[in-house]
Design a protein around this motif. Structure first.
Motif, PDB file in Angstrom:
ATOM      1  N   GLU A 120       0.913  -1.151   0.244  1.00 39.91           N
ATOM      2  CA  GLU A 120       0.019   0.136  -0.098  1.00 39.91           C
ATOM      3  C   GLU A 120       0.799   1.189   0.101  1.00 39.91           C
ATOM      4  OE1 GLU A 120      -3.322   2.226   2.646  1.00 39.91           O
ATOM      5  OE2 GLU A 120      -3.122  -0.312   2.657  1.00 39.91           O
ATOM      6  N   ARG A 121       1.992   1.376   0.740  1.00 40.85           N
ATOM      7  CA  ARG A 121       3.009   1.998   1.070  1.00 40.85           C
ATOM      8  C   ARG A 121       3.518   2.905  -0.535  1.00 40.85           C
ATOM      9  NH1 ARG A 121       7.095   2.368   5.441  1.00 40.85           N
ATOM     10  NH2 ARG A 121       7.224   4.626   4.379  1.00 40.85           N
ATOM     11  N   ASP A 124       0.864   4.080  -3.056  1.00 46.78           N
ATOM     12  CA  ASP A 124       1.047   5.731  -2.743  1.00 46.78           C
ATOM     13  C   ASP A 124       2.261   6.771  -3.107  1.00 46.78           C
ATOM     14  OD1 ASP A 124      -1.631   5.183  -1.480  1.00 46.78           O
ATOM     15  OD2 ASP A 124      -0.375   5.185   0.427  1.00 46.78           O
ATOM     16  N   THR A 152      -6.572   3.170  -5.819  1.00 42.87           N
ATOM     17  CA  THR A 152      -6.216   4.465  -6.809  1.00 42.87           C
ATOM     18  C   THR A 152      -5.008   4.273  -8.105  1.00 42.87           C
ATOM     19  OG1 THR A 152      -4.294   4.228  -5.271  1.00 42.87           O
ATOM     20  CG2 THR A 152      -5.920   4.976  -4.653  1.00 42.87           C
TER      21      THR A 152
END
Length: 380
Positions: A120-121, A124, A152
């Motif tokens: 997830e990081r 991002d 996303t």
């Protein structure tokens, strides 16, 4: 000759990507290529990179095409993780590389072959690059399905879906590209369920064919709980043996190379603290690579095992569909006689559940034992 020649059974994908490569005005800065394992996602990504930087949109023989396909082009970065995930540090490095203008080609292309393994990081960290694209930079992300990619990321990418190629198309490729005997090529294409890389391996490696046959035939020897426990242990042993064989020599070579780079004495009983730290980091990466390989081997074995229950179900209903395990027809017939359709479907569900549990980090042997107990042949 063309860069698209090895992308079999993907005419719609080839048309979409080649059209974009020939029309810069129709280009987008981020692409998401999805498709089942073996469909050719990474091959499509590399072919797209070659077509983008080729003056003839993918002739297949110029320097731009050759270096893009083999991953040595100065403006093409390929990320193919061998670990369990792509870390945030890796993503930040890619963002930095993507910010540079092309050095020799028309486009700078970043290919992430396992976008589903972005943490997830890490995802991002990529978002800003996808939201504010750099001129002449293209991101090409590959994953099994849209659902495997963080929302996303996929919402900022143009989606192109690859399909499972027909077995005869895969067999033709093996004959044309690798010189495989046509009969062997067709066997391998069917047994691999049109996974191009696995079909090539089965066609060339007798040991792989024997291991696959042994896995598939487990379905006929699980009668009791002890049988199930033994079958699970055999599956786990196959993954351990193949993982060790694939990584042992490589791990030793990497360790020797690191010690040489650091100027350390390989024969020393103890190493200085800074060298021990580097060795510990390397061992951690190697352990993650071995874990992923073991999981991949087991997952492939479970897909092979699933295929004989699928074949038995096809036979029970008399469907006009080719068997995956045509060479083991007698085993398929025995299984079809032993289990009714509901039982065959329950067995297939148990195998699917085991795959999900292993992917969710359930201990390997525990997941396999629970599955194997569910695969016991019924008593009539």
């Amino acid at each position: 000759m063309s860069v698209w020649d090895d992308l079999v059974g993907q005419s719609q994908t080839v048309a979409t990507l080649s059209r974009a490569a020939g029309n810069p005005a129709a280009m987008t800065h981020a692409w998401l290529l999805t498709g089942p394992p073996g469909s050719g996602r990474s091959n499509a990504a590399r072919a797209f990179a070659a077509a983008l930087n080729c003056a003839e949109q993918g002739c297949g023989h110029c320097r731009e095409c050759r270096t893009s396909l083999d991953g040595t082009h100065a403006d093409v970065t390929v990320v193919a993780t061998e670990g369990l995930s792509i870390r945030v540090e890796d993503a930040r490095r890619l963002v930095t590389e993507a910010s540079h203008r092309p050095s020799v080609g028309q486009w700078r292309i970043v290919i992430i072959e396992d976008a589903d393994r972005l943490t997830e990081r890490a995802a991002d960290a990529l978002l800003k690059a996808l939201e504010e694209p750099v001129t002449r930079t293209v991101w090409v992300l590959c994953a099994p399905s849209l659902e495997d990619v963080i929302i996303t990321i996929r919402s900022r990418s143009r989606h192109v879906r690859l399909r499972t190629p027909p077995a005869d198309a895969v067999a033709d490729l093996l004959v044309r590209r690798d010189g495989i005997d046509p009969a062997m090529a067709m066997y391998a294409a069917r047994a691999a369920q049109s996974h191009i890389g696995l079909a090539r391996r089965l066609a060339r490696d007798e040991g792989a064919r024997i291991r696959r046959r042994d896995v598939v035939r487990m379905s006929g020897r699980i009668h009791t709980v002890p049988d199930a426990i033994g079958a699970a242990a055999d599956l786990a042993a196959i993954s351990t043996e193949e993982s060790t064989a694939s990584t042992g020599e490589r791990d030793a070579a990497e360790r020797a190379r690191l010690l040489e780079t650091l100027g350390a004495d390989p024969g020393a009983r103890t190493q200085p603290p800074h060298i021990r730290s580097q060795l510990a980091s390397l061992e951690k990466e190697q352990k993650a690579r071995a874990t992923r390989l073991a999981r991949d081997v087991v997952d492939r074995s479970l897909i092979d095992l699933l295929s004989i229950y699928r074949d038995a179900l096809v036979m029970r209903f008399g469907a006009p569909i080719d068997l995956v395990n045509e060479g083991l027809r007698s085993d398929v017939e025995s299984l079809a006689r032993a289990m009714n359709p509901e039982e065959l479907l329950a067995a297939m569900t148990a195998i699917g559940t085991a795959r999900e549990r292993i992917d969710a980090n359930v201990p390997l042997l525990l997941a396999l034992e629970a599955m194997a107990v569910s695969l016991r042949l019924p008593r009539r």
